[in-house]
Scaffold this active site. Structure first.
Site, short mmCIF file in Angstrom:
data_model
loop_
_atom_site.label_atom_id
_atom_site.label_comp_id
_atom_site.label_asym_id
_atom_site.label_seq_id
_atom_site.Cartn_x
_atom_site.Cartn_y
_atom_site.Cartn_z
N LYS A 22 0.53 -1.86 -0.04
CA LYS A 22 0.18 -0.20 0.02
C LYS A 22 0.66 1.12 -0.33
O LYS A 22 0.38 1.90 -0.50
CB LYS A 22 -1.50 0.01 1.10
CG LYS A 22 -1.82 -1.52 1.87
CD LYS A 22 -2.86 -1.59 2.69
CE LYS A 22 -1.60 -1.58 3.91
NZ LYS A 22 -1.35 -2.40 4.70
N ARG A 81 -9.64 0.65 8.99
CA ARG A 81 -9.11 -0.54 9.05
C ARG A 81 -10.35 -1.02 9.99
O ARG A 81 -10.63 -2.93 10.00
CB ARG A 81 -7.85 -0.44 9.98
CG ARG A 81 -6.96 -1.40 9.30
CD ARG A 81 -6.08 -0.75 10.59
NE ARG A 81 -5.06 -1.41 9.99
CZ ARG A 81 -3.32 -0.66 9.20
NH1 ARG A 81 -3.78 0.34 8.82
NH2 ARG A 81 -2.28 -1.60 9.31
N ARG A 136 11.12 -1.41 10.97
CA ARG A 136 9.99 -0.63 12.38
C ARG A 136 10.25 -1.56 13.25
O ARG A 136 10.29 -3.06 12.49
CB ARG A 136 8.80 -0.56 11.16
CG ARG A 136 7.94 0.36 10.68
CD ARG A 136 7.16 0.18 9.36
NE ARG A 136 5.83 -0.72 10.31
CZ ARG A 136 4.86 -0.73 9.46
NH1 ARG A 136 4.87 0.07 8.58
NH2 ARG A 136 3.87 -1.33 9.87
P1 AP5 Z 1 4.81 -1.41 2.23
O1 AP5 Z 1 4.57 -0.85 0.56
O2 AP5 Z 1 5.57 -1.35 2.81
O3 AP5 Z 1 3.72 -2.50 2.77
P2 AP5 Z 1 2.71 -1.87 3.00
O4 AP5 Z 1 1.03 -2.72 2.73
O5 AP5 Z 1 2.31 -0.74 4.03
O6 AP5 Z 1 2.37 -2.34 4.24
P3 AP5 Z 1 2.23 -1.94 6.21
O7 AP5 Z 1 3.24 -2.83 6.85
O8 AP5 Z 1 2.25 -0.89 6.62
O9 AP5 Z 1 1.07 -2.25 6.56
P4 AP5 Z 1 0.11 -2.50 7.64
O10 AP5 Z 1 -0.91 -2.27 7.46
O11 AP5 Z 1 0.92 -3.14 8.51
O12 AP5 Z 1 0.80 -0.98 8.89
P5 AP5 Z 1 0.70 0.48 8.70
O13 AP5 Z 1 1.55 1.77 8.90
O14 AP5 Z 1 -1.14 1.14 8.04
O15 AP5 Z 1 5.41 -3.24 1.09
C1 AP5 Z 1 5.91 -4.00 2.18
C2 AP5 Z 1 7.55 -3.95 1.19
O16 AP5 Z 1 7.73 -5.21 0.30
C3 AP5 Z 1 8.36 -3.23 1.25
O17 AP5 Z 1 9.62 -3.87 1.60
C4 AP5 Z 1 8.41 -2.68 0.35
O18 AP5 Z 1 9.61 -2.46 -0.95
C5 AP5 Z 1 8.30 -4.22 -1.08
N1 AP5 Z 1 6.91 -4.53 -1.61
C6 AP5 Z 1 6.18 -3.71 -1.73
N2 AP5 Z 1 6.21 -3.93 -3.55
C7 AP5 Z 1 6.51 -5.18 -4.15
C8 AP5 Z 1 6.12 -5.85 -4.59
N3 AP5 Z 1 5.19 -5.96 -6.19
N4 AP5 Z 1 6.98 -6.72 -5.09
C9 AP5 Z 1 8.03 -7.05 -4.12
N5 AP5 Z 1 8.15 -6.53 -2.60
C10 AP5 Z 1 7.55 -4.71 -2.91
O19 AP5 Z 1 -0.08 0.14 10.47
C11 AP5 Z 1 1.29 0.31 11.52
C12 AP5 Z 1 0.51 -0.55 12.96
O20 AP5 Z 1 -0.48 1.24 13.01
C13 AP5 Z 1 -0.65 -1.42 12.70
O21 AP5 Z 1 -0.50 -2.73 13.59
C14 AP5 Z 1 -1.76 -0.27 14.14
O22 AP5 Z 1 -1.06 -0.66 14.85
C15 AP5 Z 1 -1.41 1.04 13.78
N6 AP5 Z 1 -2.98 1.65 12.71
C16 AP5 Z 1 -2.28 2.25 11.69
N7 AP5 Z 1 -3.17 2.56 10.35
C17 AP5 Z 1 -4.97 2.13 12.17
C18 AP5 Z 1 -5.50 2.32 11.84
N8 AP5 Z 1 -6.92 2.43 10.69
N9 AP5 Z 1 -7.00 1.92 12.69
C19 AP5 Z 1 -6.45 0.91 13.79
N10 AP5 Z 1 -4.54 1.21 14.36
C20 AP5 Z 1 -4.23 1.29 12.80
MG MG Z 2 2.09 0.85 4.84
#
Ligand code: AP5
Ligand code: MG
Ligand code: ZN
Length: 218
Positions: free
Chosen positions: A13, A88, A162
């Site tokens: 994402k 979410r 992270r």
């Molecule tokens: P990346 O693009 O970083 O993936 P992502 O989908 O953004 O994954 P996240 O880990 O950020 O998602 P998340 O939902 O767990 O975390 P968030 O920060 O939202 O890609 C991942 C890796 O793969 C990278 O190294 C990239 O280079 C590689 N890659 C990408 N595309 C590729 C491809 N096509 N091929 C090969 N490699 C590829 O949330 C974190 C925490 O915050 C949550 O756990 C929760 O505690 C809190 N939080 C956030 N939002 C909320 C909410 N709305 N409600 C409640 N809690 C929340």
């Molecule tokens: Mg992300």
């Protein structure tokens, strides 16, 4: 155009949102990034959510809805918003509809990025970012040209990983996704807004598929 990118942790994402920002002048609203920023600047809210995030659990709806509402009313978004990691829960989805309505905006499409669990583990455990400019990398899939130097901003020694990118927290994050977030797929499907892209392709290939989905919606 206002869009949601929905998918499990590591689906890509953030990677795709960053491209849309560069290519289409859109504004990325990542609640994960906002919460991490609050944590590192040491605000009261940041201290409150730090443990929850580190374990991989969800932060309360109230907190993230507040963060999004603040951005919707202050951010200048001619190119539209990309919601990354929000909503979410069903409560967040309902709140988003109300907040968009309040500022005279609407949602145009919801793009679901599908990736199997095995690939997610690989992506998450190999991920790192530049602490200076925020550029995202991966040990295997997107390594910087020169180890320890950011391709984008040229800074050295700024790479960081992270706190929740370990196998234990990832299990909890995946569980939260399947329990709390995956019902949104049915919710947006029923509204006729859902489009699916295969998130397993190359980063450029997935970007092309998202571009096609946006064209279809616009
Ligand atoms: P990346 O693009 O970083 O993936 P992502 O989908 O953004 O994954 P996240 O880990 O950020 O998602 P998340 O939902 O767990 O975390 P968030 O920060 O939202 O890609 C991942 C890796 O793969 C990278 O190294 C990239 O280079 C590689 N890659 C990408 N595309 C590729 C491809 N096509 N091929 C090969 N490699 C590829 O949330 C974190 C925490 O915050 C949550 O756990 C929760 O505690 C809190 N939080 C956030 N939002 C909320 C909410 N709305 N409600 C409640 N809690 C929340
Ligand atoms: Mg992300
Ligand atoms: Zn950088």
């Amino acid at each position: 155009m206002n869009i949601i990118l929905i998918g499990p942790p590591g689906a890509g994402k953030g990677t795709q949102a960053a491209r849309l920002v560069e290519e289409r002048n859109m504004v990325q609203l990542s609640t994960g990034d906002m919460l991490r920023a609050a944590k590192s600047s040491g605000t009261e809210m940041g201290k409150m959510v730090a443990g929850v995030m580190e374990r991989g659990e969800l932060v309360t709806d109230e907190i993230v809805i507040g963060l999004i509402e603040e951005q919707l009313t202050t951010a200048d978004a001619d190119g539209g918003f990309i919601f990354d990691g929000f909503p979410r829960t069903l409560a967040q989805a309902d709140a988003l509809a109300v907040s968009l309505d309040k500022v005279g905006q609407k949602l145009d499409t919801v793009v679901q990025m599908t990736v199997d669990d095995e690939a997610l583990v690989k992506r998450i455990t190999g991920r790192f970012t530049c602490g200076n400019c925020g550029e995202g990398y991966h040990d295997e899939f997107k390594a910087p040209a020169k180890a320890d130097t950011c391709d984008k901003c040229g800074e050295t020694g700024t790479f960081k990983r992270r706190a929740d990118d370990n196998e234990d927290a990832l299990k909890t994050r995946l569980m939260a996704y399947y329990k709390e977030t995956s019902p949104l797929i049915g919710y947006y499907y029923a509204k006729g807004m859902l489009q699916q892209v295969d998130g397993l392709g190359s980063i450029g290939g997935v970007a092309d598929d998202i571009a096609a989905a946006l064209k279809k919606a616009g």
